[in-house]
Write a protein that holds these residues in place. Structure first.
Motif, PDB file in Angstrom:
ATOM      1  N   GLU A  14       0.777  -1.129   0.096  1.00 19.44           N
ATOM      2  CA  GLU A  14      -0.138   0.069  -0.032  1.00 19.44           C
ATOM      3  C   GLU A  14       0.890   1.233  -0.044  1.00 19.44           C
ATOM      4  O   GLU A  14       0.498   2.259  -0.680  1.00 19.44           O
ATOM      5  N   ALA A  15       2.095   1.154   0.676  1.00 17.85           N
ATOM      6  CA  ALA A  15       3.028   2.266   0.829  1.00 17.85           C
ATOM      7  C   ALA A  15       3.302   2.550  -0.430  1.00 17.85           C
ATOM      8  O   ALA A  15       3.762   3.843  -1.013  1.00 17.85           O
ATOM      9  N   VAL A  16       3.960   1.670  -0.982  1.00 14.25           N
ATOM     10  CA  VAL A  16       4.534   1.640  -2.426  1.00 14.25           C
ATOM     11  C   VAL A  16       3.435   2.174  -3.491  1.00 14.25           C
ATOM     12  O   VAL A  16       3.797   3.192  -4.324  1.00 14.25           O
ATOM     13  N   ARG A  17       2.384   1.670  -3.603  1.00 14.99           N
ATOM     14  CA  ARG A  17       1.318   2.272  -4.517  1.00 14.99           C
ATOM     15  C   ARG A  17       1.046   3.484  -4.429  1.00 14.99           C
ATOM     16  O   ARG A  17       0.852   4.309  -5.252  1.00 14.99           O
ATOM     17  N   LYS A  18       0.594   3.892  -3.170  1.00 12.88           N
ATOM     18  CA  LYS A  18       0.364   5.273  -2.888  1.00 12.88           C
ATOM     19  C   LYS A  18       1.567   6.290  -3.132  1.00 12.88           C
ATOM     20  O   LYS A  18       1.258   7.210  -3.894  1.00 12.88           O
ATOM     21  N   GLY A  19       2.604   5.849  -3.015  1.00 11.40           N
ATOM     22  CA  GLY A  19       4.001   6.726  -3.095  1.00 11.40           C
ATOM     23  C   GLY A  19       4.068   6.924  -4.630  1.00 11.40           C
ATOM     24  O   GLY A  19       4.214   8.141  -5.196  1.00 11.40           O
ATOM     25  N   LEU A  20       4.086   5.912  -5.513  1.00 10.11           N
ATOM     26  CA  LEU A  20       4.297   5.879  -6.837  1.00 10.11           C
ATOM     27  C   LEU A  20       3.369   6.598  -7.737  1.00 10.11           C
ATOM     28  O   LEU A  20       3.414   7.197  -8.421  1.00 10.11           O
ATOM     29  N   ARG A  21       2.035   6.408  -7.021  1.00 12.64           N
ATOM     30  CA  ARG A  21       0.674   6.848  -7.671  1.00 12.64           C
ATOM     31  C   ARG A  21       0.815   8.419  -7.774  1.00 12.64           C
ATOM     32  O   ARG A  21       0.456   8.931  -8.397  1.00 12.64           O
ATOM     33  N   ALA A  22       1.351   8.653  -6.536  1.00 18.30           N
ATOM     34  CA  ALA A  22       1.407  10.226  -6.176  1.00 18.30           C
ATOM     35  C   ALA A  22       2.264  11.013  -7.250  1.00 18.30           C
ATOM     36  O   ALA A  22       2.137  12.183  -7.303  1.00 18.30           O
ATOM     37  N   GLU A  23       3.340  10.125  -7.539  1.00 19.93           N
ATOM     38  CA  GLU A  23       4.227  10.628  -8.502  1.00 19.93           C
ATOM     39  C   GLU A  23       3.752  10.594 -10.100  1.00 19.93           C
ATOM     40  O   GLU A  23       4.462  10.974 -10.972  1.00 19.93           O
ATOM     41  N   GLY A  24       2.616  10.314 -10.291  1.00 19.58           N
ATOM     42  CA  GLY A  24       2.023  10.012 -11.476  1.00 19.58           C
ATOM     43  C   GLY A  24       2.358   8.950 -12.288  1.00 19.58           C
ATOM     44  O   GLY A  24       2.029   8.860 -13.488  1.00 19.58           O
ATOM     45  N   LEU A  25       2.811   7.627 -11.605  1.00 21.06           N
ATOM     46  CA  LEU A  25       3.077   6.535 -12.251  1.00 21.06           C
ATOM     47  C   LEU A  25       1.682   5.419 -12.050  1.00 21.06           C
ATOM     48  O   LEU A  25       1.208   5.582 -10.950  1.00 21.06           O
ATOM     49  N   ALA A  26       1.642   4.776 -13.042  1.00 22.99           N
ATOM     50  CA  ALA A  26       0.465   3.886 -13.202  1.00 22.99           C
ATOM     51  C   ALA A  26       1.078   2.558 -12.447  1.00 22.99           C
ATOM     52  O   ALA A  26       2.127   2.142 -12.910  1.00 22.99           O
ATOM     53  N   LEU A  27       0.280   2.101 -11.518  1.00 24.12           N
ATOM     54  CA  LEU A  27       0.752   1.032 -10.650  1.00 24.12           C
ATOM     55  C   LEU A  27      -0.339  -0.136 -10.614  1.00 24.12           C
ATOM     56  O   LEU A  27      -1.286   0.074 -10.053  1.00 24.12           O
ATOM     57  N   ASP A  28       0.134  -1.216 -10.976  1.00 24.29           N
ATOM     58  CA  ASP A  28      -0.856  -2.604 -10.687  1.00 24.29           C
ATOM     59  C   ASP A  28      -0.237  -3.478  -9.402  1.00 24.29           C
ATOM     60  O   ASP A  28       0.945  -3.553  -9.783  1.00 24.29           O
ATOM     61  N   TRP A  29      -0.818  -3.752  -8.679  1.00 24.17           N
ATOM     62  CA  TRP A  29      -0.204  -4.483  -7.494  1.00 24.17           C
ATOM     63  C   TRP A  29      -0.978  -5.916  -7.417  1.00 24.17           C
ATOM     64  O   TRP A  29      -2.135  -5.983  -7.493  1.00 24.17           O
ATOM     65  N   VAL A  30      -0.122  -7.017  -7.503  1.00 28.20           N
ATOM     66  CA  VAL A  30      -0.463  -8.268  -7.320  1.00 28.20           C
ATOM     67  C   VAL A  30       0.355  -8.703  -6.018  1.00 28.20           C
ATOM     68  O   VAL A  30       1.476  -8.320  -5.651  1.00 28.20           O
ATOM     69  N   ARG A  31      -0.238  -9.930  -5.515  1.00 28.84           N
ATOM     70  CA  ARG A  31       0.432 -10.502  -4.180  1.00 28.84           C
ATOM     71  C   ARG A  31       0.845 -11.832  -4.086  1.00 28.84           C
ATOM     72  O   ARG A  31       1.516 -12.345  -3.561  1.00 28.84           O
ATOM     73  N   THR A  32       0.563 -12.543  -5.522  1.00 27.43           N
ATOM     74  CA  THR A  32       1.094 -14.066  -5.639  1.00 27.43           C
ATOM     75  C   THR A  32       1.850 -14.030  -6.852  1.00 27.43           C
ATOM     76  O   THR A  32       1.670 -13.281  -7.681  1.00 27.43           O
ATOM     77  N   VAL A  33       2.632 -15.137  -6.992  1.00 23.77           N
ATOM     78  CA  VAL A  33       3.231 -15.577  -8.163  1.00 23.77           C
ATOM     79  C   VAL A  33       2.406 -15.889  -9.288  1.00 23.77           C
ATOM     80  O   VAL A  33       2.559 -15.313 -10.566  1.00 23.77           O
TER      81      VAL A  33
END
Length: 223
Positions: A14-33
């Motif tokens: 969540e911290a990485v998603r919020k931080g990088l999206r705040a910089e204008g980057l599109a980010l998709d987050w998955v939790r498993t291989v």
């Protein structure tokens, strides 16, 4: 820039998603291989942020499979495994960078920008096209040396285009680089952002290729 985050720790993710999206980057987050494999088949990513200890398999196995399948995109490993042997194994498996947890978000952002520069084959941290200069690290844009204030979305659209001069990006391609999963995208969102950029940077800065998409030219005549 579109990023795939493969991380099972909810707080870190969540911290990485919020931080990088705040910089204008599109980010998709998955939790498993398994989910990561599906995501990599379904979309083209500019960068993968990869944890190693994951449900359903080890991150190194995923990385080796990516390289064996011809996926040469940048991969940054983020892990608590901090021994020299672990770092060597990660880099030898095909990772482009290795970051040990815990880490500062500012350092992660800097490494993301460095990998983006390396992938694009440039060393200058500031992108320049005619009179326009874009500094991704500081989120600063200027025209003829005069600062211009952009929203996060406008900055992301501009960055996507200026990183690829003379390349036409469709509306769908721009949406994929600006918006991550779960983010609401209006039917004319990209058109609105392009209109705002033309108003702030100059009417001829972004060219419309009718029926195809948008481009920025590095030819002086296009200014």
């Amino acid at each position: 820039m579109r990023i795939l985050l493969v991380e099972d720790d909810p707080m870190i993710g969540e911290a990485v998603r919020k931080g990088l999206r705040a910089e204008g980057l599109a980010l998709d987050w998955v939790r498993t291989v398994g989910d990561a494999r599906l995501a990599l088949v379904g979309a083209a990513y500019d960068l993968v942020l990869l944890d190693l200890g994951l449900p359903g398999g080890d991150g190194l196995q995923l990385l080796r499979a990516m390289r064996a399948q011809g996926n040469s995109g940048p991969v940054l490993i983020m892990t608590a495994r901090d021994s020299i042997a672990d770092r060597v194994a990660g880099l030898d498996a095909g990772a482009d960078d290795y970051l040990v947890k815990p880490f500062a978000l500012d350092e992660l952002s800097a490494r993301v920008r460095a990998l983006a520069r390396r992938s694009a084959g440039r060393a200058d941290p500031v992108l320049r096209l005619g009179a326009i200069a874009v500094d991704p690290a500081r989120h600063q844009v200027s025209v003829d040396g005069k600062a211009v204030k952009l929203s996060a979305r406008e900055f992301s659209v501009l960055l996507s285009l200026i990183e690829r001069p003379d390349t036409v990006l469709s509306r769908t391609q721009l949406e994929e680089r600006v918006y991550g999963w779960g983010e609401e995208v209006g039917s004319n969102a990209i058109e609105v952002h392009v209109h705002a950029l033309r108003r702030k940077l100059g009417a001829d800065v972004i060219q419309t290729i009718r029926g195809v998409g948008y481009t920025m030219s590095d030819k002086e005549s296009a200014r």
